[in-house]
Design a protein around this motif. Structure first.
Motif, PDB file in Angstrom:
ATOM      1  N   ARG A 205       8.634  73.775 -43.412  1.00  0.00           N
ATOM      2  CA  ARG A 205       8.658  72.367 -42.974  1.00  0.00           C
ATOM      3  C   ARG A 205       8.738  71.402 -44.166  1.00  0.00           C
ATOM      4  N   LEU A 264       9.963  80.316 -39.024  1.00  0.00           N
ATOM      5  CA  LEU A 264       9.432  79.499 -37.908  1.00  0.00           C
ATOM      6  C   LEU A 264       9.448  78.022 -38.294  1.00  0.00           C
ATOM      7  N   ASP A 267      12.630  76.319 -37.902  1.00  0.00           N
ATOM      8  CA  ASP A 267      13.120  76.406 -36.518  1.00  0.00           C
ATOM      9  C   ASP A 267      14.175  77.497 -36.343  1.00  0.00           C
ATOM     10  N   GLY A 269      13.209  80.695 -35.637  1.00  0.00           N
ATOM     11  CA  GLY A 269      12.630  81.753 -34.814  1.00  0.00           C
ATOM     12  C   GLY A 269      11.958  82.831 -35.641  1.00  0.00           C
ATOM     13  N   VAL A 306       1.412  79.270 -31.814  1.00  0.00           N
ATOM     14  CA  VAL A 306       2.862  79.191 -32.059  1.00  0.00           C
ATOM     15  C   VAL A 306       3.520  80.532 -31.716  1.00  0.00           C
ATOM     16  N   GLY A 309       3.896  81.114 -28.135  1.00  0.00           N
ATOM     17  CA  GLY A 309       4.782  80.166 -27.450  1.00  0.00           C
ATOM     18  C   GLY A 309       4.025  79.080 -26.698  1.00  0.00           C
ATOM     19  N   ARG A 310       2.713  78.956 -26.955  1.00  0.00           N
ATOM     20  CA  ARG A 310       1.940  77.900 -26.277  1.00  0.00           C
ATOM     21  C   ARG A 310       2.008  76.575 -27.023  1.00  0.00           C
ATOM     22  N   SER A 311       2.532  76.624 -28.252  1.00  0.00           N
ATOM     23  CA  SER A 311       2.563  75.409 -29.058  1.00  0.00           C
ATOM     24  C   SER A 311       3.835  75.448 -29.896  1.00  0.00           C
ATOM     25  N   ASP A 312       4.454  74.257 -30.104  1.00  0.00           N
ATOM     26  CA  ASP A 312       5.558  74.280 -31.059  1.00  0.00           C
ATOM     27  C   ASP A 312       5.005  73.886 -32.432  1.00  0.00           C
ATOM     28  N   ILE A 313       5.856  73.951 -33.432  1.00  0.00           N
ATOM     29  CA  ILE A 313       5.378  73.754 -34.808  1.00  0.00           C
ATOM     30  C   ILE A 313       4.771  72.347 -34.975  1.00  0.00           C
ATOM     31  N   GLU A 314       5.462  71.336 -34.436  1.00  0.00           N
ATOM     32  CA  GLU A 314       4.964  69.960 -34.600  1.00  0.00           C
ATOM     33  C   GLU A 314       3.597  69.796 -33.942  1.00  0.00           C
ATOM     34  N   GLN A 315       3.438  70.373 -32.752  1.00  0.00           N
ATOM     35  CA  GLN A 315       2.123  70.288 -32.077  1.00  0.00           C
ATOM     36  C   GLN A 315       1.049  70.984 -32.916  1.00  0.00           C
TER      37      GLN A 315
END
Ligand SMILES: NC(=O)C1=CN([C@@H]2O[C@H](COP(=O)(O)OP(=O)(O)OC[C@H]3O[C@@H](n4cnc5c(N)ncnc54)[C@H](OP(=O)(O)O)[C@@H]3O)[C@@H](O)[C@H]2O)C=CC1
Ligand SMILES: O=C(CO)COP(=O)(O)O
Length: 329
Positions: A205, A264, A267, A269, A306, A309-315
């Motif tokens: 990031r 990850l 973005d 994967g 992450v 799959g319950r959270s994306d990177i920004e969250q």
């Protein structure tokens, strides 16, 4: 040559098993290297190399590849170098060939899913007549194989056995410190892989070197809390197998766990595909074990969310930055 542990069986002919086989040969041991893939083992014996897992490295003359586990019967000590989640099955296959009291040193870094057992506990169940030990610390297979200076810790409950094994396997370039804190050594190796994924995400990031350093320091606080809750000694967690390996793995994309996080964070994967990243497999069991003992591990939790799959990177980043500012502990 030390009379103790003159012959070593290495179980697992991946990158780390191959590098350790060479390190043992360098230390003057007679080495048998077992792998499950008969074709690969035949090619290794013929070409004296392991292009599948450790390209560019020449297999030492004193390393004998074999696809027959029974050939390891009678070896003075065994290094078990398969992935953490495969360790139970491979140890159980090995068990009938081992004499009682043979040291089996697990070199995997992870916690077993489903049972929440550490690697030496898995060994104790799958191979009850063996004496479990663990080898862990900051050491990339390629560095060890190239004879670059590395230092790791070997722990066994019996300090005399830990010291004798460290003496037998170590050399000037592969330095082994010994310890009786088995639990501390196995916790460091398992937890740092999960935290390295977070470090890779920070890198991917482009959050900056300052954020990377903060991640290592706060990740280390999580590792310490978890370790203390599960009986590790503080001096082990601050040593090679804890802080030492955390710093290494959180610092470079040479680490497969960091590389996974990097991907990850960009973005892209779960890349690179097919590469073993133990942290991705240990994250959920580590977080569950932390919760079970009331240990706060927000970074490990974010990684797990992450990966699941319950959270994306920004969250995930947002949730870490939104935590209340508090006293440093
Ligand atoms: N690479 C490194 O720098 C370091 C790795 N480690 C640890 O060592 C462990 C092994 O990693 P590494 O060698 O790098 O991984 P690799 O992916 O390079 O190799 C894994 C090896 O395990 C074998 N294997 C996988 N599953 C099974 C199974 N079910 N039964 C038998 N053999 C199996 C593979 O065989 P096949 O080829 O047939 O798939 C392969 O030989 C991990 O826990 C890792 O964290 C520790 C320190 C350094
Ligand atoms: O454990 C290691 C170095 O100490 C290897 O790390 P990776 O499995 O992330 O490549």
């Amino acid at each position: 040559m030390s009379a103790r542990y003159a012959s070593i069986g290495v179980v697992g002919a991946g990158a780390w098993g191959t590098a350790l086989a060479n390190a043992c040969a360098r230390a003057g041991r007679e080495v048998m290297l077992w792998g499950r893939d008969r074709d690969l083992i035949a090619a290794m014996a013929r070409t004296r190399s392991n292009p599948a897992h450790l390209p560019g490295v020449v297999l030492a003359d004193d390393v004998r590849p074999t696809a027959d586990l029974a050939a390891l019967a009678g070896m003075d000590a065994i290094l078990l170098v398969v992935p953490a989640q495969a360790s139970r099955a491979v140890a159980a296959e090995l068990a009938p060939h081992l004499a009682a009291g043979t040291p089996v040193v697990t070199c995997a870094k992870g916690i077993e899913r489903g049972t929440s057992l550490f690697m030496t506990q898995v060994l104790g169940e799958a191979c009850p007549q063996a004496v479990p030990a663990i080898l862990s610390g900051p050491s990339f297979a390629a560095d060890v194989a190239a004879g670059l200076p590395t230092a790791v810790t070997l722990a066994a409950r019996d300090p005399g056995m830990a010291e004798a094994l460290a003496t037998a396997l170590g050399s000037s370039s592969f330095r082994l410190y010994h310890s009786a804190d088995v639990r501390g050594v196995e916790i460091g190796g398992a937890a740092k892989n999960v935290l390295a994924i977070a470090a890779g995400i920070v890198g991917g990031r482009k959050l900056g070197a300052s954020a990377g350093a903060a991640l290592i320091a706060r990740g280390f606080a999580e590792l310490m809390r978890f370790g203390k809750a599960y009986g590790a000694r503080a001096e082990t967690l601050t040593g090679l197998s804890g802080l030492g390996d955390l710093i290494l793995t959180c610092s470079t994309a040479q680490s497969r766990n960091y590389a996974l996080g990097l991907s990850l964070g960009q973005d892209e994967g779960l890349h690179p595909p097919g590469k073993l990243a133990e942290g991705a497999l240990t994250a959920s069991v580590l977080v569950a074990m932390a919760q079970a003992r009331g240990v706060d591990m927000p970074i490990a939790r974010a990684v797990e969310a992450v990966l699941a799959g319950r959270s994306d990177i920004e969250q995930a980043i947002g949730s870490l930055l939104a935590r209340p500012q508090k006293a440093e502990a």
